[in-house]
Design a protein around this motif. Sequence first.
Motif, PDB file in Angstrom:
ATOM      1  N   THR A  80       0.814  -1.221   0.000  1.00  0.00           N
ATOM      2  CA  THR A  80       0.000   0.000   0.000  1.00  0.00           C
ATOM      3  C   THR A  80       0.847   1.270   0.000  1.00  0.00           C
ATOM      4  N   SER A  81       2.133   1.136   0.255  1.00  0.00           N
ATOM      5  CA  SER A  81       3.028   2.301   0.207  1.00  0.00           C
ATOM      6  C   SER A  81       3.512   2.605  -1.209  1.00  0.00           C
ATOM      7  N   PHE A  82       3.209   1.725  -2.161  1.00  0.00           N
ATOM      8  CA  PHE A  82       3.629   1.935  -3.546  1.00  0.00           C
ATOM      9  C   PHE A  82       3.137   3.306  -4.021  1.00  0.00           C
ATOM     10  N   CYS A  83       4.063   4.157  -4.405  1.00  0.00           N
ATOM     11  CA  CYS A  83       3.786   5.514  -4.905  1.00  0.00           C
ATOM     12  C   CYS A  83       3.064   6.391  -3.884  1.00  0.00           C
ATOM     13  N   SER A  84       3.291   6.134  -2.611  1.00  0.00           N
ATOM     14  CA  SER A  84       2.606   6.906  -1.571  1.00  0.00           C
ATOM     15  C   SER A  84       2.987   8.383  -1.592  1.00  0.00           C
ATOM     16  N   ASN A  85       4.232   8.709  -1.907  1.00  0.00           N
ATOM     17  CA  ASN A  85       4.632  10.114  -1.966  1.00  0.00           C
ATOM     18  C   ASN A  85       3.873  10.862  -3.059  1.00  0.00           C
ATOM     19  N   SER A  86       3.745  10.258  -4.224  1.00  0.00           N
ATOM     20  CA  SER A  86       3.033  10.929  -5.312  1.00  0.00           C
ATOM     21  C   SER A  86       1.547  11.053  -4.997  1.00  0.00           C
ATOM     22  N   ARG A  87       0.977  10.048  -4.376  1.00  0.00           N
ATOM     23  CA  ARG A  87      -0.444  10.117  -3.986  1.00  0.00           C
ATOM     24  C   ARG A  87      -0.664  11.229  -2.968  1.00  0.00           C
ATOM     25  N   GLU A  88       0.257  11.350  -2.026  1.00  0.00           N
ATOM     26  CA  GLU A  88       0.158  12.390  -0.999  1.00  0.00           C
ATOM     27  C   GLU A  88       0.241  13.785  -1.615  1.00  0.00           C
ATOM     28  N   LEU A  89       1.185  13.985  -2.542  1.00  0.00           N
ATOM     29  CA  LEU A  89       1.319  15.290  -3.199  1.00  0.00           C
ATOM     30  C   LEU A  89       0.073  15.631  -4.016  1.00  0.00           C
ATOM     31  N   ALA A  90      -0.468  14.654  -4.736  1.00  0.00           N
ATOM     32  CA  ALA A  90      -1.671  14.892  -5.533  1.00  0.00           C
ATOM     33  C   ALA A  90      -2.828  15.326  -4.641  1.00  0.00           C
ATOM     34  N   SER A  91      -2.961  14.658  -3.520  1.00  0.00           N
ATOM     35  CA  SER A  91      -4.048  14.985  -2.592  1.00  0.00           C
ATOM     36  C   SER A  91      -3.846  16.356  -1.953  1.00  0.00           C
TER      37      SER A  91
END
Length: 121
Positions: A80-91
């Motif tokens: 579930t951490s896969f691409c978590s940084n990009s998901r966080e920035l998008a949000s």
Amino acid sequence: MKVVYLSLTGKTRQFVKKLGWDFVEISKKNPVCQMEEPYIVITPTYGEQVANFFYEFIEFGENRALLKGVAGSGNRNFNTSFCSNSRELASKYGIPLLHCFENQGTDKDVQILIEKVREIG
């Protein structure tokens, strides 16, 4: 479209070079600069420290207004951490999550991101 990225292992850098677009690599030595044109961010998945680099960059000067989207690299083994940084920035910034790819990406990943960027202009 200009690309701003961080590459700790070189895999994100390899992907960015495949795009053929102008880019800015941020690092501890080069954490911020003023962007003069629209850009996207490509971030690896390495936790809070990586996200903080991008927060500093995006919040610098007028950079926030020029940010158009984000893509992420990572390893699917991160679960579930896969691409978590990009998901966080998008949000956080209300921008599109354009694509997530594994490691340095494939030719198909390059084409997907190019198409997604065309869609946002």
